[in-house]
Design a protein around this motif. Structure first.
Motif, PDB file in Angstrom:
ATOM      1  N   MET A   1      -1.646   8.550 -21.948  1.00 22.59           N
ATOM      2  CA  MET A   1      -2.636   9.353 -22.428  1.00 22.59           C
ATOM      3  C   MET A   1      -3.053  10.511 -21.428  1.00 22.59           C
ATOM      4  SD  MET A   1      -6.494   8.178 -23.925  1.00 22.59           S
ATOM      5  CE  MET A   1      -7.096   7.617 -22.402  1.00 22.59           C
ATOM      6  N   ALA A   2      -3.051  10.123 -20.141  1.00 24.67           N
ATOM      7  CA  ALA A   2      -3.284  11.187 -19.281  1.00 24.67           C
ATOM      8  C   ALA A   2      -2.194  12.217 -19.299  1.00 24.67           C
ATOM      9  CB  ALA A   2      -3.287  10.657 -18.017  1.00 24.67           C
ATOM     10  N   LEU A   3      -0.918  11.969 -19.418  1.00 22.47           N
ATOM     11  CA  LEU A   3       0.042  13.198 -19.566  1.00 22.47           C
ATOM     12  C   LEU A   3      -0.237  13.651 -20.713  1.00 22.47           C
ATOM     13  CD1 LEU A   3       3.221  10.812 -18.526  1.00 22.47           C
ATOM     14  CD2 LEU A   3       2.103  12.555 -17.080  1.00 22.47           C
ATOM     15  N   LEU A   4      -0.454  13.105 -21.928  1.00 15.48           N
ATOM     16  CA  LEU A   4      -0.742  13.883 -23.166  1.00 15.48           C
ATOM     17  C   LEU A   4      -1.781  14.862 -23.054  1.00 15.48           C
ATOM     18  CD1 LEU A   4      -0.094  14.196 -26.007  1.00 15.48           C
ATOM     19  CD2 LEU A   4      -1.844  12.421 -26.566  1.00 15.48           C
ATOM     20  N   LEU A   5      -2.990  14.732 -22.053  1.00 15.57           N
ATOM     21  CA  LEU A   5      -4.109  15.544 -22.184  1.00 15.57           C
ATOM     22  C   LEU A   5      -3.495  16.704 -20.992  1.00 15.57           C
ATOM     23  CD1 LEU A   5      -7.030  13.217 -21.578  1.00 15.57           C
ATOM     24  CD2 LEU A   5      -6.560  14.714 -23.529  1.00 15.57           C
ATOM     25  N   GLY A   6      -2.884  16.236 -20.148  1.00 16.31           N
ATOM     26  CA  GLY A   6      -2.208  17.711 -19.531  1.00 16.31           C
ATOM     27  C   GLY A   6      -1.325  18.361 -20.037  1.00 16.31           C
ATOM     28  N   PHE A   7      -0.369  17.736 -20.810  1.00 20.20           N
ATOM     29  CA  PHE A   7       0.429  18.552 -21.632  1.00 20.20           C
ATOM     30  C   PHE A   7      -0.445  19.427 -22.727  1.00 20.20           C
ATOM     31  CE2 PHE A   7       2.697  19.047 -25.774  1.00 20.20           C
ATOM     32  CZ  PHE A   7       3.773  19.825 -25.446  1.00 20.20           C
ATOM     33  N   MET A   8      -1.428  18.943 -23.359  1.00 20.52           N
ATOM     34  CA  MET A   8      -2.388  19.565 -24.110  1.00 20.52           C
ATOM     35  C   MET A   8      -3.020  20.908 -23.557  1.00 20.52           C
ATOM     36  SD  MET A   8      -4.028  16.729 -26.207  1.00 20.52           S
ATOM     37  CE  MET A   8      -5.298  17.606 -27.116  1.00 20.52           C
ATOM     38  N   TYR A   9      -3.377  20.475 -22.157  1.00 18.86           N
ATOM     39  CA  TYR A   9      -4.405  21.695 -21.524  1.00 18.86           C
ATOM     40  C   TYR A   9      -3.159  22.795 -21.172  1.00 18.86           C
ATOM     41  CZ  TYR A   9      -6.827  24.113 -17.703  1.00 18.86           C
ATOM     42  OH  TYR A   9      -7.410  24.984 -16.947  1.00 18.86           O
ATOM     43  N   ALA A  10      -1.982  22.575 -20.855  1.00 16.69           N
ATOM     44  CA  ALA A  10      -0.985  23.416 -20.371  1.00 16.69           C
ATOM     45  C   ALA A  10      -0.436  24.266 -21.558  1.00 16.69           C
ATOM     46  CB  ALA A  10       0.183  22.726 -19.635  1.00 16.69           C
ATOM     47  N   THR A  11      -0.428  23.590 -22.696  1.00 15.97           N
ATOM     48  CA  THR A  11      -0.064  24.490 -24.160  1.00 15.97           C
ATOM     49  C   THR A  11      -1.097  24.617 -24.883  1.00 15.97           C
ATOM     50  OG1 THR A  11       0.506  22.283 -25.176  1.00 15.97           O
ATOM     51  CG2 THR A  11       2.262  23.008 -23.855  1.00 15.97           C
ATOM     52  N   GLU A  12      -2.274  25.126 -24.281  1.00  8.52           N
ATOM     53  CA  GLU A  12      -3.522  25.341 -24.909  1.00  8.52           C
ATOM     54  C   GLU A  12      -3.137  26.582 -26.074  1.00  8.52           C
ATOM     55  OE1 GLU A  12      -8.121  27.149 -24.138  1.00  8.52           O
ATOM     56  OE2 GLU A  12      -6.435  26.484 -22.489  1.00  8.52           O
ATOM     57  N   THR A  13      -2.519  27.536 -25.601  1.00  9.47           N
ATOM     58  CA  THR A  13      -2.406  28.676 -26.632  1.00  9.47           C
ATOM     59  C   THR A  13      -1.806  28.493 -27.847  1.00  9.47           C
ATOM     60  OG1 THR A  13      -2.216  30.078 -24.577  1.00  9.47           O
ATOM     61  CG2 THR A  13      -1.494  30.969 -26.291  1.00  9.47           C
ATOM     62  N   VAL A  14      -0.681  27.719 -27.765  1.00  9.17           N
ATOM     63  CA  VAL A  14      -0.054  27.318 -29.121  1.00  9.17           C
ATOM     64  C   VAL A  14      -0.623  26.088 -29.692  1.00  9.17           C
ATOM     65  CG1 VAL A  14       2.335  26.423 -30.073  1.00  9.17           C
ATOM     66  CG2 VAL A  14       2.197  28.157 -28.103  1.00  9.17           C
ATOM     67  N   LEU A  15      -1.145  25.140 -29.007  1.00 12.72           N
ATOM     68  CA  LEU A  15      -1.865  23.792 -29.289  1.00 12.72           C
ATOM     69  C   LEU A  15      -3.098  24.399 -30.475  1.00 12.72           C
ATOM     70  CD1 LEU A  15      -1.535  20.794 -29.403  1.00 12.72           C
ATOM     71  CD2 LEU A  15      -2.926  20.911 -27.500  1.00 12.72           C
ATOM     72  N   ILE A  16      -4.083  25.067 -29.914  1.00 15.76           N
ATOM     73  CA  ILE A  16      -5.221  25.344 -30.583  1.00 15.76           C
ATOM     74  C   ILE A  16      -5.091  25.660 -31.783  1.00 15.76           C
ATOM     75  CG2 ILE A  16      -7.330  26.440 -30.392  1.00 15.76           C
ATOM     76  CD1 ILE A  16      -7.573  24.408 -28.613  1.00 15.76           C
ATOM     77  N   PRO A  17      -4.203  26.741 -32.076  1.00 18.73           N
ATOM     78  CA  PRO A  17      -3.728  27.240 -33.421  1.00 18.73           C
ATOM     79  C   PRO A  17      -3.209  26.087 -34.544  1.00 18.73           C
ATOM     80  CG  PRO A  17      -3.306  28.806 -31.929  1.00 18.73           C
ATOM     81  CD  PRO A  17      -3.741  27.782 -31.108  1.00 18.73           C
ATOM     82  N   LEU A  18      -2.387  25.230 -33.636  1.00 17.13           N
ATOM     83  CA  LEU A  18      -1.765  24.214 -34.431  1.00 17.13           C
ATOM     84  C   LEU A  18      -2.769  23.061 -34.768  1.00 17.13           C
ATOM     85  CD1 LEU A  18       0.876  22.822 -35.443  1.00 17.13           C
ATOM     86  CD2 LEU A  18       0.979  21.613 -33.017  1.00 17.13           C
ATOM     87  N   LEU A  19      -3.767  22.651 -33.919  1.00 18.14           N
ATOM     88  CA  LEU A  19      -4.755  21.769 -34.355  1.00 18.14           C
ATOM     89  C   LEU A  19      -5.568  22.288 -35.434  1.00 18.14           C
ATOM     90  CD1 LEU A  19      -5.668  20.439 -30.697  1.00 18.14           C
ATOM     91  CD2 LEU A  19      -4.301  19.363 -32.385  1.00 18.14           C
ATOM     92  N   PHE A  20      -5.977  23.429 -35.281  1.00 20.53           N
ATOM     93  CA  PHE A  20      -6.932  23.927 -36.425  1.00 20.53           C
ATOM     94  C   PHE A  20      -6.098  24.132 -37.638  1.00 20.53           C
ATOM     95  CE2 PHE A  20      -9.611  25.974 -33.088  1.00 20.53           C
ATOM     96  CZ  PHE A  20     -10.810  25.633 -33.729  1.00 20.53           C
ATOM     97  N   SER A  21      -4.747  24.381 -37.389  1.00 26.26           N
ATOM     98  CA  SER A  21      -3.764  24.414 -38.896  1.00 26.26           C
ATOM     99  C   SER A  21      -3.773  23.160 -39.484  1.00 26.26           C
ATOM    100  CB  SER A  21      -2.400  24.852 -38.453  1.00 26.26           C
ATOM    101  OG  SER A  21      -2.417  26.178 -37.986  1.00 26.26           O
TER     102      SER A  21
END
Length: 428
Positions: free
Chosen positions: A24-44
């Motif tokens: 889970m900690a690795l997943l949070l770190g990955f989410m923070y590093a890929t914020e530019t793509v991840l935020i639009p994907l989560l909203f989508s």
């Protein structure tokens, strides 16, 4: 998403839990590093889940899957465009009276300055110097602020292109993604994977549809209160405050600031501004304790403490988008934790307490439930006296007889001898 078998014989619980937390900690770190793509994907993902019933409706009328997905996304864009147009249009209308509003705001500020000067004995020149210093500091940071602003605008523009595109593919390829999860978790019973995916869909859709319904009710309540107080542009301020409910727990409070300042500027008394804030607080109380629990129900079961922590963490990770995404992501994480044996305790921690946890004697019952203390025995003996009251009289037998004297006629004298009783034959 993680699914694990409950194989405590091979892997100790401590190691299994540590592996889950590390992942889970690795997943949070990955989410923070890929914020530019991840935020639009989560909203989508959220938009695609909310548009799924509409896409299914289009498919039932014999439209193709791609056509149904495109039409659903177009409907969502039209709704968002209408909301944006309404806000901008009303802002322009309010801006036409900007001169009068500015004069009243300046008069309010002038009265505030005089009040501060009289109450705290602070000279107006001193206040102006402090304001000038703050202005110089803001100008010195103007470059950084401009860069951040243009960066945010760039992210918004990128989101306006990526979010509709992602939403279309998520709707069009939804069965393809479902089979991916079946293939990714072959070691887990497929029925459990299917059930967990359906539960995630139900939880997120219940949250989104419930949020839209609650926002509509709150907008009506806000508008009614502002109309009663005679505040102009009541629909605009009421709707704007309800849209800020995307920021949980603080949206309505923030939304009350703008109409309060407007009331302070256009009304003769400051009590109108106080009344606006007070009414919005009443609406927020009704929303949190009556409206949302009855509309959303227990399908999104997150206790308030975990919800606040999730909102703070979401804001730290992703800023304003993180505040909006915090609750649906937390609800999804709870469903996943409930499906993982080693993480079920954390899923329980995120959920709402049951009634038995809120009783006065909950501690004693909890200790008894987990076998820490024994159930107390009854120290006093209860004596029960049983009395049988039978007032019915004893049965009596009444014997009636007739004495026959010799002087009287013999009743058997005319009878045949064989019909005469034996004891009376000698007397004949």
């Amino acid at each position: 998403m993680f699914f694990m078998k409950n194989d405590s014989k091979k892997i100790p619980y401590a190691i299994d839990l540590a592996a889950s937390l590390f992942a889970m900690a690795l997943l949070l770190g990955f989410m923070y590093a890929t914020e530019t793509v991840l935020i639009p994907l989560l909203f989508s993902i959220l938009i695609a889940i909310s548009l799924y019933p509409l896409a299914r409706l289009f498919e039932r009328i014999r439209l193709g899957k791609a056509t149904a997905a495109i039409l659903s996304v177009i409907v969502a864009i039209a709704v968002l465009y209408f909301i944006g147009w309404f806000i901008v249009h009303q802002s322009i209308i309010i801006g036409k009276d900007a001169t009068a509003i500015t004069n009243k705001v300046m008069s309010v500020l002038d009265r505030a300055q005089r009040w501060v000067e009289t109450t705290f004995n602070v000279q107006r020149n001193t206040m102006m110097d402090q304001l000038r210093d703050q202005g110089n500091k803001m100008l010195s940071n103007a470059g950084a602020m401009a860069s951040a602003t243009f960066g945010s605008i760039g992210n918004i523009l990128a989101g306006t292109v990526l979010v509709p595109l992602f939403s279309f593919f998520l709707l069009y390829y939804r069965d393809f993604f479902r089979e991916f999860f079946f293939k990714a978790f072959k070691s887990t019973p497929q029925s459990k994977v299917h059930e967990t995916l359906n539960k995630i869909y139900t939880v997120v859709q219940s949250y989104l549809l419930g949020l839209v319904t609650v926002m509509g009710i709150v907008a009506i309540l806000n508008t009614i209160g502002l109309m009663i107080m005679g505040i102009d542009y009541a629909w605009f301020f009421g709707t704007l405050a309800s849209l800020l409910m995307l920021l949980p727990y603080i949206g309505i409070a923030i939304g009350s600031i703008l109409p309060a300042l407007f009331a302070l500027a256009v009304k003769d008394s400051a009590w109108y501004a106080v009344g606006v804030i007070a009414w919005f607080q009443v609406v927020q109380f009704l929303e949190g304790n009556i409206i949302t629990p009855n509309i959303v129900g227990s399908k999104v079961s997150i206790n308030p403490l975990m919800a606040i922590i999730a909102i703070l963490l979401g804001g730290m990770l992703f800023g304003l988008p993180g505040l909006i995404l915090a609750l649906p992501l937390t609800a999804t994480i709870k469903v996943i934790f409930d499906a993982i044996p080693s993480m079920q305790a954390f899923g329980f921690l995120i959920g709402e307490p049951e009634k038995e946890h809120l009783k006065i004697n909950a501690t004693q019952e909890l200790l008894i439930k987990w076998g820490i203390v024994r159930k107390p025995k009854m120290e006093k003996k209860v004596k029960i006296d049983i009395e049988i009251d039978n007032d019915e009289p004893a049965p009596t037998t009444t014997v009636r007889y007739k004495e026959i004297h010799e002087a009287e006629n013999n009743p058997y004298e005319n009878l045949p001898q064989q019909d005469v009783p034996k004891k009376n034959r000698d007397n004949n």
